[in-house]
Design a protein around this motif. Structure first.
Motif, PDB file in Angstrom:
ATOM      1  N   LEU A   1       0.828  -1.200   0.000  1.00  0.00           N
ATOM      2  CA  LEU A   1       0.000   0.000   0.000  1.00  0.00           C
ATOM      3  C   LEU A   1       0.862   1.251   0.000  1.00  0.00           C
ATOM      4  O   LEU A   1       1.808   1.369   0.785  1.00  0.00           O
ATOM      5  CB  LEU A   1      -0.915   0.037   1.228  1.00  0.00           C
ATOM      6  N   ASP A   2       0.522   2.179  -0.873  1.00  0.00           N
ATOM      7  CA  ASP A   2       1.104   3.520  -0.849  1.00  0.00           C
ATOM      8  C   ASP A   2       0.347   4.305   0.214  1.00  0.00           C
ATOM      9  O   ASP A   2      -0.702   4.888  -0.057  1.00  0.00           O
ATOM     10  CB  ASP A   2       0.967   4.161  -2.230  1.00  0.00           C
ATOM     11  N   VAL A   3       0.870   4.314   1.434  1.00  0.00           N
ATOM     12  CA  VAL A   3       0.164   4.906   2.574  1.00  0.00           C
ATOM     13  C   VAL A   3       0.044   6.423   2.449  1.00  0.00           C
ATOM     14  O   VAL A   3      -0.938   7.021   2.905  1.00  0.00           O
ATOM     15  CB  VAL A   3       0.883   4.541   3.889  1.00  0.00           C
ATOM     16  N   MET A   4       1.008   7.065   1.804  1.00  0.00           N
ATOM     17  CA  MET A   4       1.051   8.527   1.771  1.00  0.00           C
ATOM     18  C   MET A   4       0.264   9.114   0.612  1.00  0.00           C
ATOM     19  O   MET A   4       0.062  10.332   0.556  1.00  0.00           O
ATOM     20  CB  MET A   4       2.511   9.000   1.684  1.00  0.00           C
TER      21      MET A   4
ATOM     22  N   SER B   1      -6.496   3.513   8.033  1.00  0.00           N
ATOM     23  CA  SER B   1      -7.787   3.022   8.550  1.00  0.00           C
ATOM     24  C   SER B   1      -8.320   1.908   7.661  1.00  0.00           C
ATOM     25  O   SER B   1      -8.846   0.894   8.149  1.00  0.00           O
ATOM     26  CB  SER B   1      -8.796   4.176   8.628  1.00  0.00           C
ATOM     27  N   ALA B   2      -8.171   2.079   6.345  1.00  0.00           N
ATOM     28  CA  ALA B   2      -8.616   1.042   5.404  1.00  0.00           C
ATOM     29  C   ALA B   2      -7.737  -0.201   5.520  1.00  0.00           C
ATOM     30  O   ALA B   2      -8.228  -1.334   5.416  1.00  0.00           O
ATOM     31  CB  ALA B   2      -8.577   1.584   3.978  1.00  0.00           C
ATOM     32  N   ALA B   3      -6.449  -0.004   5.745  1.00  0.00           N
ATOM     33  CA  ALA B   3      -5.529  -1.136   5.904  1.00  0.00           C
ATOM     34  C   ALA B   3      -5.905  -1.977   7.117  1.00  0.00           C
ATOM     35  O   ALA B   3      -5.901  -3.214   7.067  1.00  0.00           O
ATOM     36  CB  ALA B   3      -4.095  -0.621   6.034  1.00  0.00           C
ATOM     37  N   ILE B   4      -6.223  -1.310   8.216  1.00  0.00           N
ATOM     38  CA  ILE B   4      -6.637  -2.015   9.438  1.00  0.00           C
ATOM     39  C   ILE B   4      -7.896  -2.833   9.178  1.00  0.00           C
ATOM     40  O   ILE B   4      -8.012  -3.992   9.584  1.00  0.00           O
ATOM     41  CB  ILE B   4      -6.859  -1.006  10.578  1.00  0.00           C
TER      42      ILE B   4
ATOM     43  N   PHE C   1     -11.195   3.406  -0.150  1.00  0.00           N
ATOM     44  CA  PHE C   1      -9.858   2.838  -0.252  1.00  0.00           C
ATOM     45  C   PHE C   1      -9.870   1.356   0.115  1.00  0.00           C
ATOM     46  O   PHE C   1      -9.151   0.548  -0.487  1.00  0.00           O
ATOM     47  CB  PHE C   1      -8.871   3.591   0.639  1.00  0.00           C
ATOM     48  N   TYR C   2     -10.702   0.996   1.066  1.00  0.00           N
ATOM     49  CA  TYR C   2     -10.851  -0.416   1.409  1.00  0.00           C
ATOM     50  C   TYR C   2     -11.381  -1.202   0.205  1.00  0.00           C
ATOM     51  O   TYR C   2     -10.939  -2.319  -0.076  1.00  0.00           O
ATOM     52  CB  TYR C   2     -11.803  -0.576   2.593  1.00  0.00           C
TER      53      TYR C   2
END
Length: 344
Positions: free
Chosen positions: A10-13, A24-27, A313-314
């Motif tokens: 994931l490109d978090v930034m 939040s979507a990653a979690i 994003f999720y």
């Protein structure tokens, strides 16, 4: 089919809201997919601090890859490609290239993502250009229409459009389970004599390929009617059509809300039909079909809306999971190798 080693970078930034949304979507994704391993690329302090507050760091299925740069939404693609080699976007793509991840998801700068992905991952044999494709809502419940290109390529000649049709057919079959997807070319009319020369040439290529269920030209008013399962066009037309449809959907929903607020009787009817109205407009919400795939590459890249919220994003992460499980690039490669011989 569920892969034992399901790993997504994931490109978090990336995106307008960055880590607030992506983490939040990653979690949410880790909680809902017990076999999913996420590689989070971005500012290590931000990622660790956010996950620690949620008591999710360290986590056996989350790995942090620190980066020092961010691709800004207004960065020119060539500038990002040359000068943002330590960015979260580039790192996520590098992890796919190196085989550490099976897919990359980013809400960042579309042009930069396209350029970086093309440079890092390269195209599949027989593919001249990657294309952005998305599963859009249709008037049939739980069924989509796949449309490409949605903006990666402003102009496409007949060979490129033919490749798009093949790739789109594979996506519809593998992602939505449509056994023999109906493929159409978006045109200014349904008659055979309408459209540009390269559109007509594409039609002749598709007619000669018995493996593609080509049904002819389709007009814009039939995009969501299920007349076709796959709609092919160049990126300029596709992007304008998509943004126009999204704008119309928002306008209708906003006007409906205003009418309900102004009239007492409408408020009563609105409350009685609230669940029906929500059900009607839910498929039209871009969050529900967020996640345009950059197909034709030697790896899976999913592009989320830049202004995506957590749900959107999720949804893009779920799209990446589906494509990994269905092995979409391999299926596209096999289909292209078989189909391109029909064009020669």
């Amino acid at each position: 089919m569920t892969l034992i080693n399901l790993t997504i970078a994931l490109d978090v930034m990336g995106g307008d809201q960055g880590p607030h949304v992506t983490l939040s979507a990653a979690i949410l994704a880790v909680e809902n997919f017990p076999d999913l391993h996420l590689l989070l690329c971005g500012d290590e302090n931000v990622i660790v601090d956010t996950l620690s507050k949620k008591q999710l760091y360290p986590h056996p299925r989350i790995t942090v890859f620190p980066t020092t740069q961010v691709v800004e939404m207004d960065d020119k693609p060539i500038f990002a490609l040359r000068n943002k080699k330590q960015s979260s976007m580039r790192k996520a793509l590098d992890l796919v290239h190196d085989g550490q991840a099976q897919a990359c998801v980013s809400a960042g700068n579309t042009g930069a993502l396209f350029s970086m992905a093309h440079f890092v991952l390269k195209t599949l044999p027989g593919v001249e250009r990657p294309a952005l494709i998305s599963a859009l809502p249709s008037n049939k419940p739980n069924q989509h229409v796949f449309m490409l290109d949605l903006g990666a390529n402003v102009f496409c000649d007949s060979s490129v459009l033919y490749q798009f049709a093949i790739m789109g057919s594979v996506m519809a079959k593998e992602v939505d389970g449509i056994e023999n997807p109906k493929v159409a070319l978006l045109n200014m009319g349904e008659e055979d004599n309408k459209g540009s020369d390269h559109i007509k040439q594409t039609a002749s290529y598709l007619l000669a390929n018995d493996d593609i269920n080509y049904i002819g030209f389709i007009e814009g008013n039939d995009i969501f009617t299920n007349k076709a399962d796959v709609i092919v066009c160049d990126g300029f037309v596709g992007n304008v059509a998509l943004k126009t449809c999204e704008g119309v959907a928002r306008m209708v929903y906003t006007q409906l809300q205003e009418i309900i607020k102004k009239h007492f009787l409408a408020q009563i009817i609105g409350k009685l039909l609230s669940s029906t109205i929500k059900k009607l407009f839910k498929p039209m919400n871009p969050d529900q079909y967020n996640g345009a795939s950059l197909i034709g590459l030697r790896g899976i890249v999913v592009k989320s809306h830049g202004n995506a919220n957590v749900t959107a994003f999720y949804t893009a992460i779920v799209e990446a999971v589906t494509e990994v499980e269905r092995q979409v690039p391999t299926k596209i490669k096999d289909k292209l190798e078989h189909s391109l011989c029909h064009k020669e």
